[in-house]
Structures are given as C-alpha cells and as structure tokens.
Scaffold this motif. Structure first.
Motif, PDB file in Angstrom:
ATOM      1  N   MET A  93     -27.428  -6.006  10.699  1.00  0.00           N
ATOM      2  CA  MET A  93     -28.066  -4.702   9.754  1.00  0.00           C
ATOM      3  C   MET A  93     -27.677  -4.857   8.324  1.00  0.00           C
ATOM      4  SD  MET A  93     -30.132  -2.885  11.388  1.00  0.00           S
ATOM      5  CE  MET A  93     -30.135  -1.359  10.457  1.00  0.00           C
ATOM      6  N   GLU A  94     -26.149  -5.226   8.148  1.00  0.00           N
ATOM      7  CA  GLU A  94     -25.559  -5.355   6.673  1.00  0.00           C
ATOM      8  C   GLU A  94     -26.355  -6.346   5.898  1.00  0.00           C
ATOM      9  OE1 GLU A  94     -21.515  -5.661   7.268  1.00  0.00           O
ATOM     10  OE2 GLU A  94     -21.165  -3.568   7.961  1.00  0.00           O
ATOM     11  N   GLU A  95     -26.430  -7.670   6.732  1.00  0.00           N
ATOM     12  CA  GLU A  95     -27.194  -8.757   6.094  1.00  0.00           C
ATOM     13  C   GLU A  95     -28.827  -8.387   5.549  1.00  0.00           C
ATOM     14  OE1 GLU A  95     -26.710 -11.912   8.920  1.00  0.00           O
ATOM     15  OE2 GLU A  95     -24.826 -12.334   8.296  1.00  0.00           O
ATOM     16  N   GLU A  96     -29.347  -7.749   6.486  1.00  0.00           N
ATOM     17  CA  GLU A  96     -30.804  -7.379   6.361  1.00  0.00           C
ATOM     18  C   GLU A  96     -31.101  -5.984   5.367  1.00  0.00           C
ATOM     19  OE1 GLU A  96     -32.561  -6.430   9.955  1.00  0.00           O
ATOM     20  OE2 GLU A  96     -32.605  -8.463  10.809  1.00  0.00           O
ATOM     21  N   LYS A  97     -30.225  -5.316   5.366  1.00  0.00           N
ATOM     22  CA  LYS A  97     -30.351  -4.266   4.198  1.00  0.00           C
ATOM     23  C   LYS A  97     -29.592  -4.063   3.103  1.00  0.00           C
ATOM     24  CE  LYS A  97     -33.370  -2.040   7.374  1.00  0.00           C
ATOM     25  NZ  LYS A  97     -34.625  -1.716   7.006  1.00  0.00           N
ATOM     26  N   GLY A  98     -28.440  -4.517   3.325  1.00  0.00           N
ATOM     27  CA  GLY A  98     -27.609  -4.523   1.851  1.00  0.00           C
ATOM     28  C   GLY A  98     -27.041  -3.170   1.549  1.00  0.00           C
ATOM     29  N   ASP A  99     -27.158  -2.928   0.315  1.00  0.00           N
ATOM     30  CA  ASP A  99     -27.014  -1.567  -0.130  1.00  0.00           C
ATOM     31  C   ASP A  99     -28.035  -0.511   0.125  1.00  0.00           C
ATOM     32  OD1 ASP A  99     -25.026  -2.908  -1.400  1.00  0.00           O
ATOM     33  OD2 ASP A  99     -26.216  -3.028  -3.474  1.00  0.00           O
ATOM     34  N   GLN A 100     -29.046  -0.733   0.918  1.00  0.00           N
ATOM     35  CA  GLN A 100     -29.951   0.412   1.486  1.00  0.00           C
ATOM     36  C   GLN A 100     -29.559   0.641   2.672  1.00  0.00           C
ATOM     37  OE1 GLN A 100     -34.109  -1.339   1.006  1.00  0.00           O
ATOM     38  NE2 GLN A 100     -33.936  -0.804  -1.202  1.00  0.00           N
ATOM     39  N   LEU A 101     -28.620  -0.003   3.373  1.00  0.00           N
ATOM     40  CA  LEU A 101     -28.502   0.443   4.673  1.00  0.00           C
ATOM     41  C   LEU A 101     -27.711   2.164   4.739  1.00  0.00           C
ATOM     42  CD1 LEU A 101     -27.943  -0.343   7.634  1.00  0.00           C
ATOM     43  CD2 LEU A 101     -25.654  -1.168   7.132  1.00  0.00           C
ATOM     44  N   VAL A 102     -28.328   2.793   5.447  1.00  0.00           N
ATOM     45  CA  VAL A 102     -27.729   4.096   5.608  1.00  0.00           C
ATOM     46  C   VAL A 102     -26.344   4.320   6.330  1.00  0.00           C
ATOM     47  CG1 VAL A 102     -28.219   6.661   6.629  1.00  0.00           C
ATOM     48  CG2 VAL A 102     -30.115   5.270   5.437  1.00  0.00           C
ATOM     49  N   PRO A 103     -25.323   4.572   5.720  1.00  0.00           N
ATOM     50  CA  PRO A 103     -24.200   4.875   6.213  1.00  0.00           C
ATOM     51  C   PRO A 103     -24.075   5.603   7.851  1.00  0.00           C
ATOM     52  CG  PRO A 103     -24.054   6.405   4.578  1.00  0.00           C
ATOM     53  CD  PRO A 103     -25.369   5.617   4.505  1.00  0.00           C
ATOM     54  N   HIS A 104     -23.536   4.781   8.672  1.00  0.00           N
ATOM     55  CA  HIS A 104     -23.472   5.406  10.061  1.00  0.00           C
ATOM     56  C   HIS A 104     -22.323   4.871  10.932  1.00  0.00           C
ATOM     57  CE1 HIS A 104     -25.231   1.475  10.130  1.00  0.00           C
ATOM     58  NE2 HIS A 104     -25.087   1.236  11.429  1.00  0.00           N
ATOM     59  N   TYR A 105     -22.324   5.798  11.828  1.00  0.00           N
ATOM     60  CA  TYR A 105     -21.200   5.388  12.841  1.00  0.00           C
ATOM     61  C   TYR A 105     -21.714   5.695  14.389  1.00  0.00           C
ATOM     62  CZ  TYR A 105     -19.247   6.528   8.449  1.00  0.00           C
ATOM     63  OH  TYR A 105     -18.748   6.294   6.823  1.00  0.00           O
ATOM     64  N   VAL A 106     -21.332   4.958  15.326  1.00  0.00           N
ATOM     65  CA  VAL A 106     -21.895   4.803  16.475  1.00  0.00           C
ATOM     66  C   VAL A 106     -20.814   4.969  17.710  1.00  0.00           C
ATOM     67  CG1 VAL A 106     -23.263   3.519  18.450  1.00  0.00           C
ATOM     68  CG2 VAL A 106     -23.529   3.268  16.026  1.00  0.00           C
ATOM     69  N   VAL A 107     -20.832   5.906  18.566  1.00  0.00           N
ATOM     70  CA  VAL A 107     -19.960   6.235  19.619  1.00  0.00           C
ATOM     71  C   VAL A 107     -20.619   6.456  20.884  1.00  0.00           C
ATOM     72  CG1 VAL A 107     -18.217   7.074  18.060  1.00  0.00           C
ATOM     73  CG2 VAL A 107     -19.848   8.688  19.128  1.00  0.00           C
ATOM     74  N   GLY A 108     -19.859   6.318  21.971  1.00  0.00           N
ATOM     75  CA  GLY A 108     -20.508   6.335  23.259  1.00  0.00           C
ATOM     76  C   GLY A 108     -20.100   7.752  23.814  1.00  0.00           C
ATOM     77  N   VAL A 109     -21.163   8.255  24.663  1.00  0.00           N
ATOM     78  CA  VAL A 109     -20.755   9.587  25.334  1.00  0.00           C
ATOM     79  C   VAL A 109     -21.420   9.715  27.024  1.00  0.00           C
ATOM     80  CG1 VAL A 109     -21.163  12.005  25.304  1.00  0.00           C
ATOM     81  CG2 VAL A 109     -21.105  11.028  23.278  1.00  0.00           C
ATOM     82  N   PRO A 110     -20.411   9.242  27.861  1.00  0.00           N
ATOM     83  CA  PRO A 110     -20.944   9.176  29.148  1.00  0.00           C
ATOM     84  C   PRO A 110     -21.098  10.620  29.698  1.00  0.00           C
ATOM     85  CG  PRO A 110     -18.369   8.706  29.001  1.00  0.00           C
ATOM     86  CD  PRO A 110     -19.072   8.972  27.639  1.00  0.00           C
ATOM     87  N   GLY A 111     -22.148  10.975  30.561  1.00  0.00           N
ATOM     88  CA  GLY A 111     -22.138  12.013  31.212  1.00  0.00           C
ATOM     89  C   GLY A 111     -23.886  12.226  31.419  1.00  0.00           C
TER      90      GLY A 111
END
Length: 369
Positions: free
Chosen positions: A119-137
């Motif tokens: 994603m960083e290679e494709e979007k560069g500076d246009q990549l929306v800042p994001h954070y990914v985590v998992g939630v089991p349930g």
C-alpha cells in the motif's frame, strides 16, 4: 447436532489447495460488486456528521486471505478520494478485523506487513493513515464499547447462524430431518420454522448490538447469501446442500460413515429472502434502510466452460467453508472423499445441463438517532 463451540465455525486455514484463502473468489467478486454501495454509504455518513479526526471501521467476519485486506484497501481508497474532493485532511482510521476465535488470525497478521508495504508503494503520500488490529468474538453479541464505531462492514458472513437451530433433535428416536442437513423438500414444517426462528433471533441480536456500538450517524453495509424464492426448500442453497447430503448418504451406503451421523448433522446456516431480512430490520427498529438490492453469482466462481472443472470449482469453494464442520462431526478422514463425490455429482447431474446461481443480498443501513 447442536454446535455450541464457536471454535468449530471457521473456514479452512493456511494457504493450501483447499484453504479458504485459495477458494474465496465468490467473496472477492462480491466486494468489488458492492463497492459503489460502500462508497455511497460512507459518503452519506460524512454528509450526516462532521468529519472525525479519528475514524473506527470494523469488518465483521473478516476471515483471512487476500479479501481481508481488500476490504481495508477499498475503505482507505474511498475515504481518501472523498477527503480530497472535500479538500479536507483525512482521518486516522482504526480498523478492527473481527471473526470467531478459530479464525486463522496468525495468517492475517503474518501477511499484514506485506500488505502495508504494498500500500505504501502504491499510494505514497496519499495513503490514509491507518492501524489494523484483530478482535476475536461472535458478532451475535456485543464486541465494542458504546458509540465508538463509525462504520461496520460484513461480507458473506451473516448467513451463518449462531448455532444449529434447536428443535432438530430426534423425537422418540426418530430423526426430525432424516437424511437431510438443511431445509429440503421433504423436511417437515417444524424444520423450516426452527431455521426461520433462529435466523430472526440472530439477526435481531446482531442489529441490537451494532446499534449500541455505532456512533450517531454511523452505518453499515452488509452482504450475505440469501434466496429468491418464497420457500427455503425451493432455492439454490437448498439444492446445493441437498447435493452435499446426497454425497454423505452415499458414504453411508458404502459403510464409510454411519446413518446416525448424517441424521444428527444439520448446518448452522440460513439463506433468508429479501422480505425476511427487511422484516427483521423493520421489527427491530434501530436502522433505516438506505439501500437494499440483490444480485446473482454463479456457483462456479471462475465461470469455466469445462464442466468437469466446474464441478471441482464448486466443490472446492464448498469444502473451504464446510470442512471444519464436517471434520468435527464425521472425522478428519471424511472431507476429501466427501467433496470428491460432491464434485462428481455436480458435474454429472447438473452443470452439464445448466448453471446455478447464488442469490446475494446487500443492505446499506443507517443508525437511527
């Protein structure tokens, strides 16, 4: 069989030939097909509420494989494009990937670094800042604090029930749904009623839980298998699971598995009609329907003209989602032989003559104030 262990309800893990990751093209096609609905729903959410500095997005029933991060990528692209049009700074997005504890989260997080780099290679500076985590349930209950989520997404998950409907057990030693594993033409009315009531309870619980968790102005896009016909026994899902039941009964006649094992096995799944799903939404009362539509998707995700390969394609996609349930009930040695029979049955008895299609329902819902 009443399944109470949520660890049993998961797709085939890893990256092998029968894994969900290698056999989830149906789900991929649905994500691309519903992208315009997702775009509109997110744009409407922005129109209703001030642009947040931090946005929480949840994918319910994320599973694993390329589709998991395809959803993340689609949302990032939609939000990024929208913010550029509005000439506003994009929010930081917190992604929660949810599935049952038996989900192959290890594969999800092993592939996260590779996805982020791409994603960083494709979007560069246009990549929306994001954070990914998992939630089991289970999403048939609360997963998040009150008013903390802006948007929920779910793809090919809500046809799964929280459990096999109660009331399908044997009566005085006679199996209620003998020889079947889902609603069939010869299933008694009580089987149909049990499935319909379980779906109504589960979907209502799902909606109640999401209403509490969504912030004001929040919304959802839900995509899941349903049916066209009024009666569940007269639709393609019933026909497909009938072919699976037929293969199991063939293995009974061959002495590979016991008849009792088949008679006590019922699938925790239900293909609702559009009217049924709308009725639950209206009765529960927490959401307005912004969009409701359906489309058809071929049983064979590759639409191959080779009929032998078609049968194998359909059986492989079925095995990727059903194998854990089959192995849990019939033993680990059963799935390979079973789905080979299913492939042969589909090829010889149906796809040589005509093609079958799944009915897919799509809802865009808005939380009521």
């Amino acid at each position: 069989m009443v399944i109470k262990e949520e660890r049993v309800l998961h797709m085939v893990g890893g990256g092998g030939e029968t894994s969900y990751a290698a056999n989830s093209r149906h789900q991929e096609k649905a994500i691309y097909r519903t992208k315009p609905i997702l775009e509109t729903a997110i744009a409407e959410m922005y129109r209703r509420t001030p642009l947040p500095e931090r946005m929480v997005v949840v994918d319910l029933g994320c599973s694993w494989g390329p589709n998991t991060f395809l959803v993340v990528s689609e949302v990032l692209g939609i939000v990024g494009d929208l913010c550029r049009r509005l000439e506003q700074k994009p929010p930081e997005i917190q992604f929660f990937l949810n599935d049952l504890p038996g989900n192959d989260f290890n594969n999800v997080f092993r592939s996260l670094e590779r996805y982020e780099k791409k994603m960083e290679e494709e979007k560069g500076d246009q990549l929306v800042p994001h954070y990914v985590v998992g939630v089991p349930g289970s999403f048939y209950g609360r997963l998040f604090p009150c008013n903390t989520v802006h948007f929920f997404h779910s793809n090919f998950s809500l046809m799964w029930l929280s459990q096999v409907p109660q009331g399908l057990e044997s009566e005085q030693g006679v199996p209620v749904n003998k020889g079947n594993i889902y609603i069939a033409e010869n299933s008694p009315p009580q089987v149909v009623k049990a499935y319909q009531e379980q779906h109504r309870r589960d979907f209502s619980t799902f909606l109640k839980s999401r209403y509490v968790e969504l912030s004001i102005g929040g919304g959802m896009v839900l995509t899941f298998l349903g049916r066209r016909n009024k009666h569940p026994a007269n639709d393609e899902l019933s026909y497909l699971y009938g072919l699976l039941a037929e293969a199991l009964n063939t293995m009974v006649s061959q002495g590979i598995i016991s008849e009792d094992k088949v008679d006590t096995f019922n699938l925790p799944i239900y293909g609702a009609s559009m009217q049924e799903a709308k009725s639950v939404i209206e009765e529960e009362g927490s959401f307005d329907v912004e969009k409701a539509e359906s489309f058809e998707s071929s049983w064979d995700p590759f639409d191959d003209s080779d009929n032998v390969l078609n049968g194998k394609n359909v059986a492989s996609t079925l095995q990727a989602v059903m194998e854990p349930l089959i192995s849990h009930h019939f033993g680990d040695a059963t799935p390979h032989a079973l789905f080979s029979l299913v492939a042969d049955n589909i090829t010889a008895r149906h796809l040589l003559k005509d093609k079958c299609y799944y009915t897919v329902l799509v809802f865009a819902l808005r939380r009521k104030a």
